[in-house]
Design a protein around this motif. Structure first.
Motif, PDB file in Angstrom:
ATOM      1  N   LEU A   1       0.825  -1.212   0.000  1.00  0.00           N
ATOM      2  CA  LEU A   1       0.000   0.000   0.000  1.00  0.00           C
ATOM      3  C   LEU A   1       0.859   1.263   0.000  1.00  0.00           C
ATOM      4  O   LEU A   1       0.440   2.310  -0.509  1.00  0.00           O
ATOM      5  CB  LEU A   1      -0.908  -0.014   1.228  1.00  0.00           C
ATOM      6  N   ASN A   2       2.070   1.178   0.540  1.00  0.00           N
ATOM      7  CA  ASN A   2       2.940   2.353   0.631  1.00  0.00           C
ATOM      8  C   ASN A   2       3.343   2.903  -0.732  1.00  0.00           C
ATOM      9  O   ASN A   2       3.786   4.048  -0.847  1.00  0.00           O
ATOM     10  CB  ASN A   2       4.207   2.011   1.432  1.00  0.00           C
ATOM     11  N   LYS A   3       3.211   2.087  -1.778  1.00  0.00           N
ATOM     12  CA  LYS A   3       3.591   2.526  -3.121  1.00  0.00           C
ATOM     13  C   LYS A   3       2.535   3.428  -3.748  1.00  0.00           C
ATOM     14  O   LYS A   3       2.752   3.978  -4.827  1.00  0.00           O
ATOM     15  CB  LYS A   3       3.806   1.298  -4.024  1.00  0.00           C
ATOM     16  N   HIS A   4       1.408   3.575  -3.073  1.00  0.00           N
ATOM     17  CA  HIS A   4       0.299   4.329  -3.643  1.00  0.00           C
ATOM     18  C   HIS A   4       0.037   5.596  -2.826  1.00  0.00           C
ATOM     19  O   HIS A   4       0.739   5.903  -1.859  1.00  0.00           O
ATOM     20  CB  HIS A   4      -0.943   3.445  -3.707  1.00  0.00           C
ATOM     21  N   TYR A   5      -0.995   6.317  -3.212  1.00  0.00           N
ATOM     22  CA  TYR A   5      -1.291   7.630  -2.639  1.00  0.00           C
ATOM     23  C   TYR A   5      -2.054   7.572  -1.318  1.00  0.00           C
ATOM     24  O   TYR A   5      -2.328   8.597  -0.711  1.00  0.00           O
ATOM     25  CB  TYR A   5      -2.113   8.449  -3.636  1.00  0.00           C
ATOM     26  N   VAL A   6      -2.421   6.398  -0.846  1.00  0.00           N
ATOM     27  CA  VAL A   6      -3.247   6.280   0.358  1.00  0.00           C
ATOM     28  C   VAL A   6      -2.498   6.817   1.572  1.00  0.00           C
ATOM     29  O   VAL A   6      -1.317   6.529   1.778  1.00  0.00           O
ATOM     30  CB  VAL A   6      -3.645   4.814   0.596  1.00  0.00           C
ATOM     31  N   ASN A   7      -3.202   7.607   2.353  1.00  0.00           N
ATOM     32  CA  ASN A   7      -2.639   8.169   3.575  1.00  0.00           C
ATOM     33  C   ASN A   7      -2.601   7.087   4.647  1.00  0.00           C
ATOM     34  O   ASN A   7      -3.639   6.620   5.094  1.00  0.00           O
ATOM     35  CB  ASN A   7      -3.487   9.361   4.028  1.00  0.00           C
ATOM     36  N   ARG A   8      -1.405   6.684   5.040  1.00  0.00           N
ATOM     37  CA  ARG A   8      -1.254   5.594   6.017  1.00  0.00           C
ATOM     38  C   ARG A   8      -1.971   5.898   7.323  1.00  0.00           C
ATOM     39  O   ARG A   8      -2.567   5.011   7.946  1.00  0.00           O
ATOM     40  CB  ARG A   8       0.250   5.356   6.270  1.00  0.00           C
ATOM     41  N   SER A   9      -1.957   7.145   7.742  1.00  0.00           N
ATOM     42  CA  SER A   9      -2.605   7.511   9.008  1.00  0.00           C
ATOM     43  C   SER A   9      -4.123   7.409   8.928  1.00  0.00           C
ATOM     44  O   SER A   9      -4.810   7.417   9.956  1.00  0.00           O
ATOM     45  CB  SER A   9      -2.212   8.943   9.402  1.00  0.00           C
ATOM     46  N   ALA A  10      -4.649   7.300   7.690  1.00  0.00           N
ATOM     47  CA  ALA A  10      -6.100   7.175   7.529  1.00  0.00           C
ATOM     48  C   ALA A  10      -6.594   5.789   7.922  1.00  0.00           C
ATOM     49  O   ALA A  10      -7.792   5.583   8.136  1.00  0.00           O
ATOM     50  CB  ALA A  10      -6.490   7.474   6.087  1.00  0.00           C
ATOM     51  N   ILE A  11      -5.665   4.834   8.024  1.00  0.00           N
ATOM     52  CA  ILE A  11      -6.053   3.466   8.407  1.00  0.00           C
ATOM     53  C   ILE A  11      -5.955   3.353   9.926  1.00  0.00           C
ATOM     54  O   ILE A  11      -4.894   3.100  10.489  1.00  0.00           O
ATOM     55  CB  ILE A  11      -5.178   2.413   7.707  1.00  0.00           C
ATOM     56  N   THR A  12      -7.074   3.556  10.569  1.00  0.00           N
ATOM     57  CA  THR A  12      -7.150   3.514  12.033  1.00  0.00           C
ATOM     58  C   THR A  12      -7.291   2.072  12.521  1.00  0.00           C
ATOM     59  O   THR A  12      -7.470   1.135  11.729  1.00  0.00           O
ATOM     60  CB  THR A  12      -8.368   4.327  12.512  1.00  0.00           C
ATOM     61  N   LYS A  13      -7.254   1.917  13.832  1.00  0.00           N
ATOM     62  CA  LYS A  13      -7.470   0.595  14.432  1.00  0.00           C
ATOM     63  C   LYS A  13      -8.864   0.075  14.086  1.00  0.00           C
ATOM     64  O   LYS A  13      -9.065  -1.114  13.850  1.00  0.00           O
ATOM     65  CB  LYS A  13      -7.289   0.661  15.951  1.00  0.00           C
ATOM     66  N   GLU A  14      -9.830   0.986  14.059  1.00  0.00           N
ATOM     67  CA  GLU A  14     -11.196   0.600  13.714  1.00  0.00           C
ATOM     68  C   GLU A  14     -11.272   0.095  12.276  1.00  0.00           C
ATOM     69  O   GLU A  14     -11.961  -0.899  11.984  1.00  0.00           O
ATOM     70  CB  GLU A  14     -12.151   1.788  13.896  1.00  0.00           C
ATOM     71  N   LEU A  15     -10.544   0.775  11.364  1.00  0.00           N
ATOM     72  CA  LEU A  15     -10.548   0.341   9.963  1.00  0.00           C
ATOM     73  C   LEU A  15      -9.818  -0.991   9.800  1.00  0.00           C
ATOM     74  O   LEU A  15     -10.219  -1.837   8.992  1.00  0.00           O
ATOM     75  CB  LEU A  15      -9.910   1.408   9.070  1.00  0.00           C
ATOM     76  N   GLU A  16      -8.758  -1.182  10.568  1.00  0.00           N
ATOM     77  CA  GLU A  16      -8.069  -2.478  10.550  1.00  0.00           C
ATOM     78  C   GLU A  16      -9.029  -3.593  10.974  1.00  0.00           C
ATOM     79  O   GLU A  16      -9.029  -4.685  10.388  1.00  0.00           O
ATOM     80  CB  GLU A  16      -6.856  -2.447  11.479  1.00  0.00           C
TER      81      GLU A  16
ATOM     82  N   TYR B   1      -9.010  -2.935  -3.083  1.00  0.00           N
ATOM     83  CA  TYR B   1     -10.299  -2.423  -2.607  1.00  0.00           C
ATOM     84  C   TYR B   1     -10.124  -1.140  -1.794  1.00  0.00           C
ATOM     85  O   TYR B   1     -10.942  -0.216  -1.886  1.00  0.00           O
ATOM     86  CB  TYR B   1     -11.019  -3.483  -1.769  1.00  0.00           C
ATOM     87  N   VAL B   2      -9.065  -1.076  -1.002  1.00  0.00           N
ATOM     88  CA  VAL B   2      -8.790   0.131  -0.224  1.00  0.00           C
ATOM     89  C   VAL B   2      -8.499   1.306  -1.151  1.00  0.00           C
ATOM     90  O   VAL B   2      -8.959   2.437  -0.916  1.00  0.00           O
ATOM     91  CB  VAL B   2      -7.618  -0.105   0.755  1.00  0.00           C
ATOM     92  N   LEU B   3      -7.755   1.045  -2.224  1.00  0.00           N
ATOM     93  CA  LEU B   3      -7.470   2.103  -3.203  1.00  0.00           C
ATOM     94  C   LEU B   3      -8.761   2.612  -3.849  1.00  0.00           C
ATOM     95  O   LEU B   3      -8.952   3.819  -4.031  1.00  0.00           O
ATOM     96  CB  LEU B   3      -6.514   1.580  -4.277  1.00  0.00           C
ATOM     97  N   GLU B   4      -9.652   1.692  -4.162  1.00  0.00           N
ATOM     98  CA  GLU B   4     -10.925   2.082  -4.779  1.00  0.00           C
ATOM     99  C   GLU B   4     -11.792   2.893  -3.823  1.00  0.00           C
ATOM    100  O   GLU B   4     -12.584   3.757  -4.266  1.00  0.00           O
ATOM    101  CB  GLU B   4     -11.697   0.837  -5.228  1.00  0.00           C
ATOM    102  N   ALA B   5     -11.646   2.633  -2.524  1.00  0.00           N
ATOM    103  CA  ALA B   5     -12.465   3.342  -1.535  1.00  0.00           C
ATOM    104  C   ALA B   5     -11.800   4.618  -1.031  1.00  0.00           C
ATOM    105  O   ALA B   5     -12.341   5.295  -0.155  1.00  0.00           O
ATOM    106  CB  ALA B   5     -12.754   2.415  -0.358  1.00  0.00           C
TER     107      ALA B   5
ATOM    108  N   ILE C   1      -8.548  10.233  -3.936  1.00  0.00           N
ATOM    109  CA  ILE C   1      -7.238  10.415  -4.564  1.00  0.00           C
ATOM    110  C   ILE C   1      -6.586  11.729  -4.175  1.00  0.00           C
ATOM    111  O   ILE C   1      -5.364  11.890  -4.212  1.00  0.00           O
ATOM    112  CB  ILE C   1      -7.365  10.311  -6.111  1.00  0.00           C
ATOM    113  N   ASP C   2      -7.411  12.711  -3.787  1.00  0.00           N
ATOM    114  CA  ASP C   2      -6.872  14.022  -3.416  1.00  0.00           C
ATOM    115  C   ASP C   2      -6.384  14.062  -1.980  1.00  0.00           C
ATOM    116  O   ASP C   2      -5.317  14.603  -1.683  1.00  0.00           O
ATOM    117  CB  ASP C   2      -7.943  15.111  -3.628  1.00  0.00           C
ATOM    118  N   THR C   3      -7.182  13.484  -1.065  1.00  0.00           N
ATOM    119  CA  THR C   3      -6.834  13.542   0.364  1.00  0.00           C
ATOM    120  C   THR C   3      -6.131  12.285   0.872  1.00  0.00           C
ATOM    121  O   THR C   3      -5.451  12.319   1.902  1.00  0.00           O
ATOM    122  CB  THR C   3      -8.099  13.758   1.213  1.00  0.00           C
ATOM    123  N   GLY C   4      -6.299  11.167   0.172  1.00  0.00           N
ATOM    124  CA  GLY C   4      -5.718   9.904   0.634  1.00  0.00           C
ATOM    125  C   GLY C   4      -6.520   9.252   1.739  1.00  0.00           C
ATOM    126  O   GLY C   4      -6.119   8.209   2.268  1.00  0.00           O
ATOM    127  N   ASN C   5      -7.667   9.837   2.116  1.00  0.00           N
ATOM    128  CA  ASN C   5      -8.518   9.263   3.158  1.00  0.00           C
ATOM    129  C   ASN C   5      -9.381   8.139   2.585  1.00  0.00           C
ATOM    130  O   ASN C   5      -9.642   8.084   1.383  1.00  0.00           O
ATOM    131  CB  ASN C   5      -9.406  10.345   3.777  1.00  0.00           C
TER     132      ASN C   5
END
Length: 481
Positions: free
Chosen positions: A210-225, A245-249, A252-256
């Motif tokens: 996932l680190n290779k993409h634009y997703v904001n790592r901090s957006a993945i909370t314990k609840e989301l895990e 699936y996470v990328l699709e959800a 792209i602008d905020t990474g959330n």
């Protein structure tokens, strides 16, 4: 195969402890939300245990599992299955203490989740959704929905605590020790839902990709895990697919990440491919089915060996119950009890003869039922168990064959004794000397010192024999079909 419920017995005792106050609303949550997930047996078990608890003691009296099996009209395997379903869903905790006098279980009833928590819990809500379908899910959710009102149009006039009450703070300090006493109160433990471990999902591998993409790592909370774990467990989503699936959800602008969108994507993808609902596979259900299949095959095999229905009843009973319980069942049916000497004799045979429990049960049945002895006669039991151990009697059908031989030999021995008795009386009918056939018996079967010799069974005794077998069988498998 060693099935897990084999360690339970109808004669094991249990007590019920209520961990929380259960309200009418809790009962509705159990009925409408939990019951579709756990099934009718587990639901009935929970409600039955609940009714056993005293109103203000929060404990039940000591109860035997046999009473529970009768109330629920199920067998030991189904009871075990219902129990672990309640444990898995977070409604029950089970504790066990074993001793020489027997096993005692403690069943601690836990409160169900509130309806609000239930529908917010990913695992519980998704399981319910998959079980009942979208239409019924919405209908159930509406049962617990409360109509809102526009608070902006109203002024809140609620008073605070200090607006209404005044108290002496010094008095609180004086009584501080009283409030610090360690005591467990009902309702102190909060309700908990089922938990899923992380053993089958590699988060390290997931994050590396996932680190290779634009997703904001901090957006993945314990609840989301936790949500991803539920999706992985229910729909079999692996780490690579979850990344997609996470990328699709994600935005792209905020990474959330939009959690609701993630769940919807996974749900739609799964059902578009599988074209079916998620099925909850109960691990015990497979064992129960396998056990039933084994019993059918076993019964068919025994029939092929020429055994009668009564023989098969006895063999099945001998295989489904411990020797002590088997002996206790027979003694109770005869209106007697197991003595200390009988217990000691039984333990001695179990420890030294190295015979299967089912074989020893056939021995017990022979001594107490076929011979109709009032007690488990030590000398006879030792002789027979010794002979069977030396002759590798390793199954109940082999033991039953031995019993039939003994029965026939003893019947012939009685006939010979009667003929000899008749030849001692002068009579024209017995003027000639009759040739009497003699049998060579093994040492343990020479019963010159035994008071009673078996007689062939009458039809009434055969029926009583059959009824007794059925009772013995139900003693170990109460409620089973």
């Amino acid at each position: 195969m060693n099935y897990p419920w084999k360690n339970m017995s109808p004669k094991d005792g249990f007590m019920v402890r209520q961990n929380a106050q259960l309200s009418d609303v809790d009962q509705k949550v159990l009925t409408f939300l939990y019951q579709p997930l756990i099934g009718s047996n587990a639901y009935s078990l929970y409600m039955t245990l609940w009714t056993e608890v005293g109103e203000e003691t929060y404990w039940s009296n000591g109860i035997l599992h046999s009473e529970l099996l009768t109330l629920l009209n199920i067998g030991i395997p189904e009871l075990y299955q219902a129990r672990i379903k309640l444990e898995a869903i977070g409604l029950l905790k089970s504790y066990l203490k074993g001793s020489q006098s027997g096993k005692v279980y403690i069943y601690e009833l836990l409160a169900p989740q509130s309806s609000a928590t239930f529908f917010r819990d990913d695992l519980l809500s998704l399981l319910l959704f998959e079980t009942v379908g979208e239409r019924k899910f919405k209908d159930l959710r509406s049962r617990f929905a409360i109509a809102s009102f526009d608070k902006e149009k109203y002024e809140e006039i609620t008073k605070s605590f200090l607006d209404v009450y005044h108290f002496d703070a010094n008095l609180l300090k004086q009584e501080k020790k009283l409030f610090e006493e360690s005591i467990e109160l009902v309702g102190e433990t909060p309700a908990k839902g089922p938990e899923i471990g992380t053993q089958t999902f590699d988060f390290k591998f997931f994050y590396t990709g996932l680190n290779k993409h634009y997703v904001n790592r901090s957006a993945i909370t314990k609840e989301l895990e936790s949500t991803m774990l539920v999706l992985h467990t229910m729909y079999g989503i692996n780490e690579l697919d979850m990344q997609q699936y996470v990328l699709e959800a994600s935005n792209i602008d905020t990474g959330n990440i939009d959690e609701r969108k993630l769940k919807n994507i996974v749900y739609r993808q799964y059902h578009n491919v599988k074209k079916e609902k998620v099925k909850l596979e109960d691990v015990v259900e497979k064992d129960i089915q396998a056990n039933q299949n084994e019993r059918k095959k076993r019964k068919s095999y025994l029939k092929q060996q020429g055994l009668t229905d009564d023989d098969i009843y006895l063999i099945e009973a001998s295989e489904g119950i411990s020797p002590y319980e088997f002996m206790t069942s027979i003694k109770e049916q005869k209106g007697g009890y197991v003595t200390n000497n009988e217990e000691w004799t039984l333990r001695e045979i179990l420890s030294k003869a190295n015979l299967p429990a089912s074989v020893i049960n056939i021995l017990i049945h022979y001594v107490l039922v076929i011979r109709n002895n009032p007690i488990f006669e030590k000398s006879l039991a030792y002789k027979i168990s010794n002979d069977w151990a030396q002759n590798d009697v390793v199954s109940p059908e082999m033991a039953l064959e031995k019993v039939k031989i003994m029965y026939q030999e003893n019947a012939e021995k009685q006939q010979q004794a009667q003929r000899k008795q008749y030849t001692n009386f002068p009579s024209s009918n017995y003027g000639k000397t009759n040739k009497i056939r003699t049998e060579t018996l093994p040492e343990w079967a020479k019963e010159g010192n035994v008071e009673k010799v078996e007689k062939p069974m009458s039809e009434e005794k055969k029926q009583a024999f059959s009824d007794r077998l059925k009772k013995i069988q139900s003693f170990g498998k109460e409620g089973e079909e």
